[in-house]
Design a protein around this motif. Structure first.
Motif, mmCIF file in Angstrom:
data_model
loop_
_atom_site.group_PDB
_atom_site.id
_atom_site.type_symbol
_atom_site.label_atom_id
_atom_site.label_comp_id
_atom_site.label_asym_id
_atom_site.label_seq_id
_atom_site.Cartn_x
_atom_site.Cartn_y
_atom_site.Cartn_z
ATOM 1 N N GLY A 125 0.714 -1.150 -0.071
ATOM 2 C CA GLY A 125 -0.051 -0.009 -0.101
ATOM 3 C C GLY A 125 0.883 1.276 -0.071
ATOM 4 N N THR A 126 0.209 2.281 0.233
ATOM 5 C CA THR A 126 0.943 3.532 0.031
ATOM 6 C C THR A 126 0.573 4.250 1.555
ATOM 7 O OG1 THR A 126 0.140 4.027 -2.091
ATOM 8 C CG2 THR A 126 0.752 6.014 -0.909
ATOM 9 N N VAL A 127 1.917 4.670 1.930
ATOM 10 C CA VAL A 127 1.917 5.507 3.352
ATOM 11 C C VAL A 127 2.576 6.782 3.163
ATOM 12 C CG1 VAL A 127 3.027 5.382 5.620
ATOM 13 C CG2 VAL A 127 2.447 3.066 4.493
ATOM 14 N N LEU A 128 1.658 7.736 3.926
ATOM 15 C CA LEU A 128 2.106 9.160 4.002
ATOM 16 C C LEU A 128 2.778 9.415 4.988
ATOM 17 C CD1 LEU A 128 1.843 12.121 2.664
ATOM 18 C CD2 LEU A 128 -0.276 12.405 3.577
ATOM 19 N N VAL A 129 3.803 10.242 4.993
ATOM 20 C CA VAL A 129 4.783 10.965 6.078
ATOM 21 C C VAL A 129 4.885 12.169 5.949
ATOM 22 C CG1 VAL A 129 6.855 10.756 7.508
ATOM 23 C CG2 VAL A 129 5.658 8.561 6.452
ATOM 24 N N VAL A 130 4.405 13.059 6.816
ATOM 25 C CA VAL A 130 4.630 14.412 6.951
ATOM 26 C C VAL A 130 5.611 14.833 7.870
ATOM 27 C CG1 VAL A 130 3.415 16.821 6.889
ATOM 28 C CG2 VAL A 130 2.246 14.790 5.961
ATOM 29 N N GLY A 131 6.711 15.506 7.486
ATOM 30 C CA GLY A 131 7.587 15.933 8.301
ATOM 31 C C GLY A 131 8.055 17.424 8.386
ATOM 32 N N HIS A 132 9.469 17.574 8.509
ATOM 33 C CA HIS A 132 9.792 19.036 8.322
ATOM 34 C C HIS A 132 11.084 18.996 7.224
ATOM 35 C CE1 HIS A 132 7.425 19.863 11.720
ATOM 36 N NE2 HIS A 132 7.637 18.655 12.059
ATOM 37 N N SER A 133 11.647 20.177 6.852
ATOM 38 C CA SER A 133 12.680 20.170 5.939
ATOM 39 C C SER A 133 13.943 19.606 6.535
ATOM 40 C CB SER A 133 12.913 21.920 5.601
ATOM 41 O OG SER A 133 13.199 22.323 6.676
ATOM 42 N N ASN A 134 14.072 19.447 7.874
ATOM 43 C CA ASN A 134 15.327 18.764 8.215
ATOM 44 C C ASN A 134 15.230 17.476 8.390
ATOM 45 O OD1 ASN A 134 13.595 19.449 10.482
ATOM 46 N ND2 ASN A 134 15.365 19.661 11.852
ATOM 47 N N THR A 135 14.018 16.758 8.610
ATOM 48 C CA THR A 135 13.976 15.371 8.609
ATOM 49 C C THR A 135 13.380 14.550 7.415
ATOM 50 O OG1 THR A 135 11.385 15.795 9.177
ATOM 51 C CG2 THR A 135 13.238 15.892 10.964
ATOM 52 N N VAL A 136 12.579 15.305 6.493
ATOM 53 C CA VAL A 136 12.192 14.606 5.283
ATOM 54 C C VAL A 136 13.103 13.776 4.322
ATOM 55 C CG1 VAL A 136 11.241 14.997 2.970
ATOM 56 C CG2 VAL A 136 10.052 15.635 5.379
ATOM 57 N N PRO A 137 14.302 14.545 4.128
ATOM 58 C CA PRO A 137 15.385 13.872 3.507
ATOM 59 C C PRO A 137 16.044 12.561 4.162
ATOM 60 C CG PRO A 137 15.593 16.392 3.269
ATOM 61 C CD PRO A 137 14.604 16.145 4.277
ATOM 62 N N ALA A 138 16.251 12.704 5.398
ATOM 63 C CA ALA A 138 16.911 11.765 6.219
ATOM 64 C C ALA A 138 16.081 10.387 6.447
ATOM 65 C CB ALA A 138 17.184 12.155 7.565
ATOM 66 N N ILE A 139 14.621 10.742 6.528
ATOM 67 C CA ILE A 139 13.779 9.569 6.430
ATOM 68 C C ILE A 139 13.792 8.745 5.217
ATOM 69 C CG2 ILE A 139 11.246 8.934 6.515
ATOM 70 C CD1 ILE A 139 11.148 11.326 8.588
ATOM 71 N N ALA A 140 13.657 9.791 3.989
ATOM 72 C CA ALA A 140 13.752 8.981 2.551
ATOM 73 C C ALA A 140 15.125 8.244 2.516
ATOM 74 C CB ALA A 140 13.468 10.260 1.823
ATOM 75 N N ALA A 141 16.072 8.643 2.855
ATOM 76 C CA ALA A 141 17.210 8.138 2.736
ATOM 77 C C ALA A 141 17.484 6.852 3.412
ATOM 78 C CB ALA A 141 18.537 9.070 3.197
ATOM 79 N N ALA A 142 16.722 6.980 4.671
ATOM 80 C CA ALA A 142 17.051 5.588 5.399
ATOM 81 C C ALA A 142 15.932 4.769 4.728
ATOM 82 C CB ALA A 142 16.316 5.784 6.891
ATOM 83 N N LEU A 143 14.867 4.845 4.156
ATOM 84 C CA LEU A 143 14.131 3.934 3.641
ATOM 85 C C LEU A 143 14.423 3.376 2.294
ATOM 86 C CD1 LEU A 143 10.672 5.886 4.020
ATOM 87 C CD2 LEU A 143 11.109 3.507 4.811
ATOM 88 N N CYS A 144 15.510 4.329 1.298
ATOM 89 C CA CYS A 144 15.824 3.833 0.237
ATOM 90 C C CYS A 144 17.236 3.182 0.180
ATOM 91 C CB CYS A 144 15.814 4.842 -0.934
ATOM 92 S SG CYS A 144 16.766 6.196 -0.762
ATOM 93 N N GLY A 145 17.945 3.809 1.327
ATOM 94 C CA GLY A 145 19.399 3.389 1.581
ATOM 95 C C GLY A 145 20.244 3.935 0.375
ATOM 96 N N CYS A 146 19.670 5.472 0.060
ATOM 97 C CA CYS A 146 20.530 6.058 -0.905
ATOM 98 C C CYS A 146 20.706 7.466 -0.377
ATOM 99 C CB CYS A 146 19.641 6.349 -2.207
ATOM 100 S SG CYS A 146 18.065 6.707 -2.205
#
Length: 178
Positions: A125-146
Motif C-alpha cells: 500500500g501507500t503510506v504518507l509521512v509528513v515531516g519537516h525540511s530537516n527530517t524529510v530527506p533523512a527519512i527518505a534516505a533511511a528508507l531507500c538506502g540512498c
C-alpha cells in the motif's frame, strides 16, 4: 490419407505453439510491482500565528488539499505526522479522504528507526509521512538506502516517494508539485 491429415494437424499445432512462444518472448516483461510506497513530504506553508507551533496559512491549506487530491487514487493505508500542528494539518485532508487517522511520530526520532518501523508495520500500500525540511530527506534516505539532497527551508512542493518492490529493492522518486 488419415495419417497425412493427422500429420498436417500435428504440424499446425506445433507451429501454433512455436508462434505463441515466440510472441510471448517478444512481449516486454513488467517490472516487479511495488508492494510498498512511502510518500514523504514537508508540511505545507505555515502561518505566523504562533512562533512555537504555527498552523498552516491559506496557501498551505490549499497545498494540503492538492496533496490529498494527488493521493486520492492511491491505496493509502496509513498517514503519519509529527506532533506539530502544521504537519498534522498537512496530513489531515489525505487521511480524512481515506478514512484514516493521522498517527503521531516523534520529530526527534532517529530516521533509521522510524524507517524500520514503517517497513515493519507496512508491507504494501501507500503510506504518507509528513515531516519537516530537516527530517524529510533523512527519512527518505533511511528508507531507500540512498543519498537524498537536503531540503531548503523555503521548499514546500517537494515529494519524495520511496517504492519498495517485492524483492526488497527500494527506489527513490523525487518530484516537485505546484
Amino acid at each position: 490419407m488419415a495419417a497425412a491429415s493427422a500429420s498436417k494437424r500435428w504440424r499446425r499445432g506445433a507451429q501454433t505453439v512455436a508462434l505463441a512462444l515466440l510472441v510471448a518472448a517478444c512481449v516486454p516483461t513488467r517490472p516487479a510491482a511495488a508492494t510498498l510506497e512511502v510518500v514523504i513530504v514537508r508540511h505545507a506553508e505555515k502561518a505566523s500565528d504562533d512562533p512555537r507551533d504555527p498552523s498552516l496559512n491559506g496557501v498551505g491549506m490549499a497545498r494540503a488539499q492538492r496533496l490529498a487530491s494527488a493521493l486520492a487514487g492511491a491505496p493509502l493505508v496509513a498517514v503519519y505526522a509529527t506532533q506539530f500542528r502544521r504537519t498534522r494539518q498537512t496530513a489531515l485532508p489525505a487521511a480524512t479522504a481515506h478514512g484514516l487517522p493521522v498517527s503521531n511520530y516523534d520529530a526527534q526520532s532517529a530516521p533509521g528507526e522510524f524507517a524500520a518501523l514503517l517497513r515493519q508495520r507496512h508491507s504494501r500500500g501507500t503510506v504518507l509521512v509528513v515531516g519537516h525540511s530537516n527530517t524529510v530527506p533523512a527519512i527518505a534516505a533511511a528508507l531507500c538506502g540512498c543519498a537524498v539532497a537536503p531540503m531548503a527551508e523555503d521548499e514546500y512542493g517537494r515529494r519524495l516517494r520511496v517504492r519498495v518492490d517485492r524483492d526488497g529493492t527500494a527506489t527513490l522518486i523525487d518530484t516537485r508539485a505546484p
